[in-house]
Structure formats: C-alpha cells, structure tokens
Design a protein around this motif. Structure first.
Motif, PDB file in Angstrom:
ATOM      1  N   MET A   1      36.482 -15.599 -34.238  1.00  0.00           N
ATOM      2  CA  MET A   1      36.241 -15.622 -32.797  1.00  0.00           C
ATOM      3  C   MET A   1      36.207 -14.192 -32.247  1.00  0.00           C
ATOM      4  N   LYS A   2      35.151 -13.871 -31.495  1.00  0.00           N
ATOM      5  CA  LYS A   2      35.069 -12.556 -30.876  1.00  0.00           C
ATOM      6  C   LYS A   2      36.151 -12.410 -29.816  1.00  0.00           C
ATOM      7  N   ARG A   3      36.712 -11.224 -29.704  1.00  0.00           N
ATOM      8  CA  ARG A   3      37.726 -11.015 -28.680  1.00  0.00           C
ATOM      9  C   ARG A   3      37.787  -9.539 -28.304  1.00  0.00           C
ATOM     10  N   LEU A   4      38.353  -9.302 -27.142  1.00  0.00           N
ATOM     11  CA  LEU A   4      38.624  -7.958 -26.659  1.00  0.00           C
ATOM     12  C   LEU A   4      40.073  -7.606 -26.946  1.00  0.00           C
ATOM     13  N   LEU A   5      40.289  -6.417 -27.488  1.00  0.00           N
ATOM     14  CA  LEU A   5      41.620  -5.831 -27.608  1.00  0.00           C
ATOM     15  C   LEU A   5      41.696  -4.712 -26.582  1.00  0.00           C
ATOM     16  N   ALA A   6      42.467  -4.917 -25.520  1.00  0.00           N
ATOM     17  CA  ALA A   6      42.594  -3.912 -24.459  1.00  0.00           C
ATOM     18  C   ALA A   6      43.955  -3.241 -24.591  1.00  0.00           C
ATOM     19  N   ILE A   7      43.963  -1.958 -24.895  1.00  0.00           N
ATOM     20  CA  ILE A   7      45.216  -1.232 -25.093  1.00  0.00           C
ATOM     21  C   ILE A   7      45.406  -0.207 -23.979  1.00  0.00           C
ATOM     22  N   GLY A   8      46.647  -0.105 -23.494  1.00  0.00           N
ATOM     23  CA  GLY A   8      46.947   0.899 -22.472  1.00  0.00           C
ATOM     24  C   GLY A   8      47.872   0.362 -21.406  1.00  0.00           C
ATOM     25  N   GLU A   9      47.787   0.966 -20.233  1.00  0.00           N
ATOM     26  CA  GLU A   9      48.744   0.684 -19.170  1.00  0.00           C
ATOM     27  C   GLU A   9      48.475  -0.639 -18.467  1.00  0.00           C
ATOM     28  N   ALA A  10      49.548  -1.341 -18.155  1.00  0.00           N
ATOM     29  CA  ALA A  10      49.531  -2.476 -17.227  1.00  0.00           C
ATOM     30  C   ALA A  10      50.610  -2.149 -16.205  1.00  0.00           C
ATOM     31  N   LEU A  11      50.277  -2.204 -14.934  1.00  0.00           N
ATOM     32  CA  LEU A  11      51.207  -1.735 -13.906  1.00  0.00           C
ATOM     33  C   LEU A  11      51.060  -2.546 -12.629  1.00  0.00           C
ATOM     34  N   ILE A  12      51.854  -2.181 -11.639  1.00  0.00           N
ATOM     35  CA  ILE A  12      51.750  -2.803 -10.328  1.00  0.00           C
ATOM     36  C   ILE A  12      51.169  -1.789  -9.351  1.00  0.00           C
ATOM     37  N   ASP A  13      50.035  -2.146  -8.741  1.00  0.00           N
ATOM     38  CA  ASP A  13      49.450  -1.352  -7.664  1.00  0.00           C
ATOM     39  C   ASP A  13      50.052  -1.817  -6.340  1.00  0.00           C
TER      40      ASP A  13
END
Length: 321
Positions: free
Chosen positions: A1-13
């Motif tokens: 299955m194709k998928r996106l791997l998103a690496i980096g910051e997750a934060l609150i704006d």
C-alpha cells in the motif's frame, strides 16, 4: 500500500483573535494543531491518501491534542514517540489584514527535536513510500540525524523523497545556518517544493530560471515552484515545464497553505495507479496542479491549517462545476 511518511515537527499554533496587530499586542488566541509535516500528513489523508506521522511529543495536554486530532482525520500515529524530557512545541502567530504571518516559537528544545535517530530502525519502508520533510527540524539535534537515517532508508528502498524547505528564520541562530542546512539536504530529495518567497534565499540566485536550475542537483528530478495566488509550476529535469494558474480568493490566514498544496500533490501520487511519480507529474501535471492550487486556496479562506483542509469530495465537486 502506498503511503506518506511525514517526519518533523508537530506543534500547536496559537492564532490571534484579531488581525493586523503585532504579536505583543494580541490579547487572545485560539489553538490549532499544526507543524508543516503534520499539516501535510493531514492534508494527504483528508484527500484520500495514507499517511504516517513520525515525530516526538511531550507527555502533556498539547501532545494529547495533536494525537487525538490527527487520529480523528485518519493519520497513523504508530510512529509518534512521547517523552518527559521536553514539552510539545508551541508557535504563536500574528496576522496582517492579508493573512500573512509573524511567528514566535517555543521550542528550546521541544520534544520533536529530541527524537532519536535509532528510532528509525523500527520503521519499515518500501519503494511505494513517499517521504516528506521540511527544514524546521534540521537544526543541529538528534532529529536532524533521524532525518538523515530515514532519507537513506527510503532512498535504498527506492521510495520517493520530497523536500519542502519551508523557511522559518526565527528558529535559527542565523540565516547562514538555515541556508546551509537546506542546501545540504536538497541533493538528497527527488522532488523539491519551493515558494517564490524562498527561491532567492535558498539558491543565492536572483534570476528566477537560474535559481530553478540551481536546484537540479544530486537526486532532484522535479522542482515544484509555488507562487501563491499566481499558481504553480512543475519543472522537470528533462526540461518539461508545466504551469497552472491559481485561484483568486479572499485570504484570512495563509498558515498551512503551502503544506496543503504539497499534501494535495502527494495525495495524487499515492492514489494514482502509476508507480512512477515523476512520469505522473509529466503526464498529469496540469490536473495535479489545479487540484493542489484549489486545496491551498481554500485553506487560506479559514483560520488554522488542518481544520480548513477541504475533503476530497468538496474539491472534486468544485473542480467539476
């Protein structure tokens, strides 16, 4: 299955309840889940793709909010780590009347910066995976080394690597460090997404076409050049140029528009039957850009990045009218 791997910051704006005020003069904010990779994962998922978020959050209420929010959208959070060593990152944003932003970040360090490179060993990758990353978490930290480890892993597997510099100078000690880090990682990507506001800074070239050509180094096969309301252009290494106009809207908050654009584009890579992303861009570039431009435009008409992302049905209905 194709998928996106998103690496980096997750934060609150923290978005102000007024516009055209300096940050020091804002008296009230509303909270929104954000962080460019998190926004991209959310957009990709809402638009029909599969996405995994790879980051680290604090063991705090803001970390809980991020996990709950993106899980509700459908983003996979199995690769999100939690820690007591640092808090979840926060960003306070002030807005002009046109929806442009001024940021103040609280992350010295934040939990995402302490994500360890050895965690990458637990992530299985295939040639069908698309990896997306930005420059915010390329400051000298364990997370920067984790980026390198995952990029190498995806590259060896034959996956597709997408880099959006997403320049945020307030997070760097100086402009030179930011530019150096971006230039270090550009040759590692297959697709580079860059905005008109970033092009000269990143490349050092004042002439647009020369700057675009400068980006074709290392593994780079495609450059996606975004110009806000003026649309976007795909430049391919073989000389192909595909341009698509944007959509004129009344913007109230541009936060996350670029992330929504590249998330939309990645969703098209993932949901296509084609296993050749560059060839897909060449064959279907106009359609993909129209789709992505529309998603980005719609995001600017509401406050916050993730909550304003339209659904795939909403986009399809609008574009078939």
């Amino acid at each position: 299955m194709k998928r996106l791997l998103a690496i980096g910051e997750a934060l609150i704006d923290f978005i102000p309840n007024t516009t055209d005020s300096k940050l020091k003069d804002v008296e009230g904010f509303s909270r929104q889940v954000g962080g460019a990779p998190c926004n991209v994962a959310s957009a990709t998922t809402k638009l029909g793709g599969n996405a995994e978020m790879i980051t680290q959050l604090g063991n705090d209420a803001f970390g809980d909010l991020i996990v709950e929010t993106i899980e509700d959208i459908g983003v996979n959070t199995n690769y999100i780590k939690r820690t007591n060593e640092a808090n979840t990152a926060l960003a306070f944003v002030s807005l002009t009347k046109e929806g442009e932003r001024d940021f103040s970040f609280y992350r010295k360090p934040s939990a995402d910066m302490l994500y360890q490179p050895e965690y990458i060993q637990d992530i299985d990758v295939t040639q069908d995976d698309v990896l997306h990353f930005c420059s915010v978490d390329l400051v000298e930290s364990p997370m920067k080394q984790a980026h390198k480890a995952l990029i190498e892993k995806v590259s060896i597997a034959g996956g597709t690597i997408v880099f959006d510099p997403n320049v945020r100078l307030p997070l760097w000690e100086n402009e030179a460090d930011c530019k150096h880090a971006i230039q270090e990682f550009i040759p590692l990507a297959n697709i580079v997404k860059i905005s008109d506001e970033e092009l000269t800074f990143v490349t050092g070239e004042n002439e647009e076409l020369q700057a675009i050509q400068w980006l074709f180094q290392g593994e780079v096969e495609a450059v996606i050049y975004t110009k806000g309301p003026d649309g976007a252009v795909i430049y391919l290494k073989d000389g192909t140029v595909i341009e698509q106009p944007g959509f004129k809207v009344t913007a109230v908050d541009t936060t996350g528009a670029g992330d929504a654009f590249i998330g939309a584009l990645i969703s098209k890579l993932l949901t296509s039957e084609s296993n050749e992303p560059i060839q897909l861009l060449k064959n279907n570039g106009h359609t993909i850009l129209e789709f992505s431009n529309y998603v980005a435009a719609m995001v600017t008409t509401q406050y916050g990045a993730i909550g304003s992302i339209p659904t795939i049905d909403e986009v399809n209905q609008a574009l078939t009218k």
